[in-house]
Design a protein around this motif. Structure first.
Motif, mmCIF file in Angstrom:
data_model
loop_
_atom_site.group_PDB
_atom_site.id
_atom_site.type_symbol
_atom_site.label_atom_id
_atom_site.label_comp_id
_atom_site.label_asym_id
_atom_site.label_seq_id
_atom_site.Cartn_x
_atom_site.Cartn_y
_atom_site.Cartn_z
ATOM 1 N N HIS A 183 50.713 46.636 52.793
ATOM 2 C CA HIS A 183 50.125 47.351 51.665
ATOM 3 C C HIS A 183 51.179 48.032 50.785
ATOM 4 N N ARG A 184 52.436 47.810 51.065
ATOM 5 C CA ARG A 184 53.498 48.511 50.338
ATOM 6 C C ARG A 184 54.025 47.747 49.125
ATOM 7 N N LYS A 185 53.718 46.437 49.040
ATOM 8 C CA LYS A 185 54.226 45.597 47.949
ATOM 9 C C LYS A 185 53.100 44.725 47.404
ATOM 10 N N SER A 186 53.337 44.110 46.264
ATOM 11 C CA SER A 186 52.319 43.222 45.686
ATOM 12 C C SER A 186 52.364 41.819 46.281
ATOM 13 N N PHE A 187 53.512 41.420 46.867
ATOM 14 C CA PHE A 187 53.559 40.132 47.564
ATOM 15 C C PHE A 187 54.554 40.183 48.713
ATOM 16 N N TYR A 188 54.348 39.291 49.675
ATOM 17 C CA TYR A 188 55.204 39.188 50.854
ATOM 18 C C TYR A 188 55.623 37.739 51.025
ATOM 19 N N LEU A 189 56.935 37.516 51.123
ATOM 20 C CA LEU A 189 57.485 36.184 51.345
ATOM 21 C C LEU A 189 57.620 35.967 52.845
ATOM 22 N N ILE A 190 57.142 34.815 53.307
ATOM 23 C CA ILE A 190 57.128 34.487 54.732
ATOM 24 C C ILE A 190 58.011 33.268 54.951
ATOM 25 N N GLY A 191 58.878 33.319 55.962
ATOM 26 C CA GLY A 191 59.737 32.174 56.259
ATOM 27 C C GLY A 191 60.824 32.519 57.255
#
Length: 153
Positions: free
Chosen positions: A61-69
């Motif tokens: 909930h801290r950012k507008s998007f999360y990169l996964i990898g």
């Protein structure tokens, strides 16, 4: 420096992404946020399961998007499995206006999952996702990346 002599030192020109500006730690990110991107108001979590045991809780909930990898230098959520790509998927929050029962519009921010064109795919509730398409996430959805046995709920 002699005139006409070739300079083989590192210039840094290859590290610049002038078209998108999506550069993190010198690495170009395969993703650009949409105009409707927004930070969530609701406190979202992902529970990471391995063999039906919760091994980690991720707060989203801290950012507008999360990169996964797999690439620890740029991703927000690390998937260490070899079948996962360096930049595998995105969880993106998007804001929309929805009509309530009284006919009034209110802004709603919802999470979406996006596969970044990976070889070994991303799965939502067992179904393979098409690449570069947003899928709305709902409570209790199960996400899997590549051939990893970890489940993200």
């Amino acid at each position: 420096e002699e005139k006409g002599k070739i300079d083989f030192n590192i210039s840094g020109a290859l590290a610049k992404d002038t078209t998108t500006g999506n550069l993190v730690n010198g690495i170009v990110i395969k993703y650009s946020e949409p105009v409707e991107a927004a930070k969530p108001i609701q406190l979202w979590r992902l529970y990471v399961f391995k063999d039906d045991i919760v091994i980690e809780t991720l707060f989203l909930h801290r950012k507008s998007f999360y990169l996964i990898g797999r690439d620890e230098r740029v991703v927000d959520i690390i998937t260490a499995h070899p079948s996962c790509s360096k930049q595998h998927a995105i969880i993106q929050y998007r804001a929309f206006n929805e009509r309530d029962e009284q006919g009034r519009y209110t802004e709603v921010i919802k999470p979406y999952l996006l596969d970044l064109g990976t070889t070994n795919k991303t799965f939502l509730n067992g179904a393979e996702l098409e690449e570069a398409r947003y899928y709305e996430l709902k409570e209790k959805d199960c996400i899997k990346f590549g051939s990893s046995t970890r489940e993200y709920v």
